[in-house]
Scaffold this motif. Structure first.
Motif, PDB file in Angstrom:
ATOM      1  N   PRO A   1      43.884  38.645  38.743  1.00  0.00           N
ATOM      2  CA  PRO A   1      42.449  38.847  38.492  1.00  0.00           C
ATOM      3  C   PRO A   1      41.575  37.688  38.944  1.00  0.00           C
ATOM      4  O   PRO A   1      40.453  37.899  39.404  1.00  0.00           O
ATOM      5  CB  PRO A   1      42.397  39.038  36.976  1.00  0.00           C
ATOM      6  N   HIS A   2      42.081  36.451  38.849  1.00  0.00           N
ATOM      7  CA  HIS A   2      41.227  35.331  39.287  1.00  0.00           C
ATOM      8  C   HIS A   2      40.994  35.377  40.799  1.00  0.00           C
ATOM      9  O   HIS A   2      39.972  34.881  41.286  1.00  0.00           O
ATOM     10  CB  HIS A   2      41.830  33.985  38.863  1.00  0.00           C
TER      11      HIS A   2
ATOM     12  N   THR B   1      40.763  38.348  42.655  1.00  0.00           N
ATOM     13  CA  THR B   1      39.750  39.363  42.917  1.00  0.00           C
ATOM     14  C   THR B   1      38.368  38.901  42.462  1.00  0.00           C
ATOM     15  O   THR B   1      37.375  39.136  43.149  1.00  0.00           O
ATOM     16  CB  THR B   1      40.121  40.687  42.215  1.00  0.00           C
ATOM     17  N   LEU B   2      38.316  38.219  41.330  1.00  0.00           N
ATOM     18  CA  LEU B   2      37.013  37.768  40.820  1.00  0.00           C
ATOM     19  C   LEU B   2      36.348  36.770  41.752  1.00  0.00           C
ATOM     20  O   LEU B   2      35.133  36.807  41.956  1.00  0.00           O
ATOM     21  CB  LEU B   2      37.180  37.140  39.431  1.00  0.00           C
TER      22      LEU B   2
ATOM     23  N   SER C   1      35.256  42.758  46.205  1.00  0.00           N
ATOM     24  CA  SER C   1      36.447  42.981  45.401  1.00  0.00           C
ATOM     25  C   SER C   1      36.104  43.782  44.160  1.00  0.00           C
ATOM     26  O   SER C   1      34.939  43.866  43.749  1.00  0.00           O
ATOM     27  CB  SER C   1      37.067  41.645  44.979  1.00  0.00           C
TER      28      SER C   1
ATOM     29  N   THR D   1      37.810  43.935  40.238  1.00  0.00           N
ATOM     30  CA  THR D   1      38.777  43.443  39.253  1.00  0.00           C
ATOM     31  C   THR D   1      38.862  44.453  38.120  1.00  0.00           C
ATOM     32  O   THR D   1      37.834  44.904  37.605  1.00  0.00           O
ATOM     33  CB  THR D   1      38.331  42.079  38.687  1.00  0.00           C
TER      34      THR D   1
ATOM     35  N   ARG E   1      40.881  44.755  34.493  1.00  0.00           N
ATOM     36  CA  ARG E   1      41.783  44.140  33.511  1.00  0.00           C
ATOM     37  C   ARG E   1      42.336  45.212  32.584  1.00  0.00           C
ATOM     38  O   ARG E   1      41.594  46.070  32.104  1.00  0.00           O
ATOM     39  CB  ARG E   1      41.032  43.090  32.691  1.00  0.00           C
TER      40      ARG E   1
ATOM     41  N   GLU F   1      48.546  42.384  37.009  1.00  0.00           N
ATOM     42  CA  GLU F   1      48.015  42.398  38.379  1.00  0.00           C
ATOM     43  C   GLU F   1      48.197  43.770  39.025  1.00  0.00           C
ATOM     44  O   GLU F   1      48.488  43.873  40.211  1.00  0.00           O
ATOM     45  CB  GLU F   1      48.734  41.325  39.208  1.00  0.00           C
TER      46      GLU F   1
ATOM     47  N   GLY G   1      43.187  46.798  41.135  1.00  0.00           N
ATOM     48  CA  GLY G   1      42.115  46.004  41.718  1.00  0.00           C
ATOM     49  C   GLY G   1      42.210  46.095  43.234  1.00  0.00           C
ATOM     50  O   GLY G   1      43.135  46.716  43.774  1.00  0.00           O
TER      51      GLY G   1
END
Length: 584
Positions: free
Chosen positions: A296-297, A299-300, A332, A334, A336, A352, A355
């Motif tokens: 996620p970090h 894509t963010l 992107s 994301t 979660r 993961e 996304g």
């Protein structure tokens, strides 16, 4: 097929011996006829030559295995069985049997893929003219990793449909995810609707919108994204089943364009509309050391890192003169998981699974062609390297100088001028050549996932794109330079030097010549070049294969770093530098 299997197994056996010896997991001894490895209950003899960085190039078909026979006599016979060698070697090393089983499965999967590639192989004269997206399906994978096509999680049918060597186009399903768990991000010039309009034609947008209306939900409350068809069936419809049932995720249907997988498997190239973005999609498949999800970090922060790098890139006149491209990760999504994201230190692959990242395609001018750097190392079944087709009738020294100018020069510049390093392995670099096949520039990709910066704050790079937590890993100069060393010098140039028609002294002298030319032109960065030297006597060894052998297959909360294991000699250290021909 039997002969083809043995041929491929012999080649993979030679690679396995060579790379495990290179990583000092195994230590051969010299004999009158070559080298040998002595295990408790077997001896492997083979012919080999030493290469740069202390490497070993084992001759396929030269391996002989000796062991005690049932009558107490020694039996020595030709060996082409890579699986048998893995078990023999791992027993000798005391590797946990569970790790042996997992590694053997990955090696066997790799061998099966190699056989499929060999059965459908084409001469390099034909491959040289293929577009990059098609050429990727003919390449044989990571030159350093033994089990480079392990793909744990794929069945045989999955491989036949989704592996690069299957060369089978697929259409991508699209999902709409409620804005609660989903977040879109883009560079300043890209809105969510702009990306949607770029990737989908109006009729498809209308069709997908109607699906949402029929589901009884408000379309504007949802973020749209593509998903890999394998991931949809094996992960999303299972792990995310409650969200599908409750309408927080809606399946929209397939987009109209056809895509081919790149060498990384999870990144997809649009072959119907090459001007559209390349799409990076998570796969809960273990391949080349880690699960191929998207954190996620990543894509963010992909768009903000792209924007930051582009600002530095556009302001640098040298980079502009070289024409080096960044394939920006411009947008992107994301997503979660509503429960696992708050469950503590669960294994990273479970976080993961959903996304996407949209990446810019390579921009080509009239007459230009592009291919991934990995293509430099491809050799056809007749033994002819693809790189020779690219060199053509050009003087090999002139061609290699052009490659160094396009590739190594900007990497050195960003390393020492800005304290920024990329991860320029074969899949992360695209080489652009002119009508005559001469390299004119490169394009770099995987920006958020593989970009690192120096611990030292370098004024030239301005403010790093950090919020509360660092986006980019920070490394000291001696570690920062390892990305150029391991990914490019060891990972690409080490095998290339064995294929390329230049004497090793000339080959490595030209590489050093670029480093020394930069040192002479920019004396102000001398301290950085000393601390993160590319010409020192030796480098740290980061053993990519031994990483799996020592780590095993247990689940971890984060991707572990590759451990250090001794040092390797640097071929740039003692060689006479050859000045670049352009006087740089």
């Amino acid at each position: 097929m039997t002969d083809l299997w043995r041929e491929c197994s012999a080649a993979l056996l030679a690679k396995a011996i060579g790379e495990l010896c290179f990583e000092a997991l195994l230590t051969p001894s010299g004999t009158a006829g070559g080298y040998e490895l002595r295990f408790d209950d077997a001896v492997y003899a083979f012919a080999a030559r030493r290469t740069a960085f202390g490497g070993w190039e084992v001759v396929p078909g030269s391996v002989r295995r000796g062991a005690a026979g049932i009558l107490g006599d020694d039996v020595v016979e030709p060996c082409d069985d890579v699986q048998r060698f893995v078990v023999d070697a791992f027993r000798h090393l005391g590797v946990d049997p569970a790790t042996t089983a997992g590694f053997l499965a990955e090696v066997t999967s790799t061998l099966a893929a190699d056989v499929q590639l060999a059965a459908t192989a084409r001469p390099v004269a034909e491959l040289a003219a293929l577009p990059q997206a098609e050429l990727d399906g003919h390449l044989t994978g990571h030159p350093w990793l033994i089990a480079n096509k392990g793909r744990v999680g794929f069945s045989a049918d999955d491989v036949a449909r989704h592996a690069p060597e299957s060369r089978t186009p697929v259409r991508l399903p699209w999902l709409a995810v409620h804005r609660g768990p989903a977040e879109f991000r883009g560079t300043p010039e890209l809105s969510e609707l702009a990306v949607r309009g770029h990737e989908l034609d109006p009729a498809t947008v209308e069709r997908f919108t109607e699906v949402l209306r029929e589901a009884g939900v408000e379309p504007s409350a949802y973020v749209w994204l593509p998903v890999h068809p394998w991931q949809l069936d094996h992960v999303v419809r299972v792990l995310w089943a409650p969200e599908l049932a409750l309408g927080r995720i809606v399946e929209l249907g397939e987009g109209p364009d056809w895509y081919l997988p790149t060498q990384s498997v999870r990144s997809m190239s649009n072959v119907d509309s090459p001007g559209r973005y390349q799409v990076k999609l998570p796969l809960k498949v273990l391949n080349t050391s880690v699960y191929r999800g998207i954190p996620p970090h990543c894509t963010l922060h992909a768009p903000v890192v792209t924007q930051w790098l582009r600002g530095l890139w556009d302001a640098d006149e040298l980079v502009g003169s070289w024409g080096t491209q960044l394939l920006g990760e411009v947008a992107s999504v994301t997503v979660r998981h509503p429960q696992l994201s708050r469950a503590g230190e669960v294994p990273y692959q479970w976080l993961e699974t959903l996304g996407c990242i949209w990446r810019e395609p390579v921009a080509l001018g009239p007459g230009e062609r592009a291919w991934s750097l990995a293509a430099l190392l491809h050799v056809d079944r007749a033994g002819r390297p693809l790189v020779l087709e690219h060199v053509g009738g050009t003087d090999p020294a002139v061609w290699f100088a052009a490659l160094l100018r396009a590739l190594l020069r900007p990497l050195i510049h960003f390393l020492y001028a800005y304290g920024i390093t990329f991860n320029p392995h074969g899949e992360n670099v695209v080489v652009v050549v002119d009508e005559g096949g001469l390299p004119v520039r490169v394009a770099l990709l995987d920006l958020v996932d593989d970009v690192n910066v120096s611990v030292e704050r370098v004024p030239a790079r301005g403010l790093d794109p950090d919020s509360d937590a660092p986006v980019l890993p920070r490394k000291p100069w001696a570690v920062l330079r390892q990305y150029v060393v391991d990914a490019l010098l060891v990972g690409v140039f080490r095998p290339l030097a064995s294929l390329y028609p230049l004497a090793p002294e000339r080959f490595w002298g030209m590489v050093r010549g670029e480093v020394e030319a930069y040192r002479a032109r920019f004396p102000g960065v001398a301290d950085r070049m000393e601390e993160g030297s590319l010409t020192c006597a030796e480098f740290l060894r980061y053993p990519l294969n031994s990483y799996r052998v020592t780590l095993g297959y247990r689940d971890l909360a984060a991707r572990p770093p590759v451990p250090r294991a001794g040092t390797v000699p640097n071929p740039l250290h003692g060689v006479e530098p050859v000045a670049p021909p352009d006087g740089w």
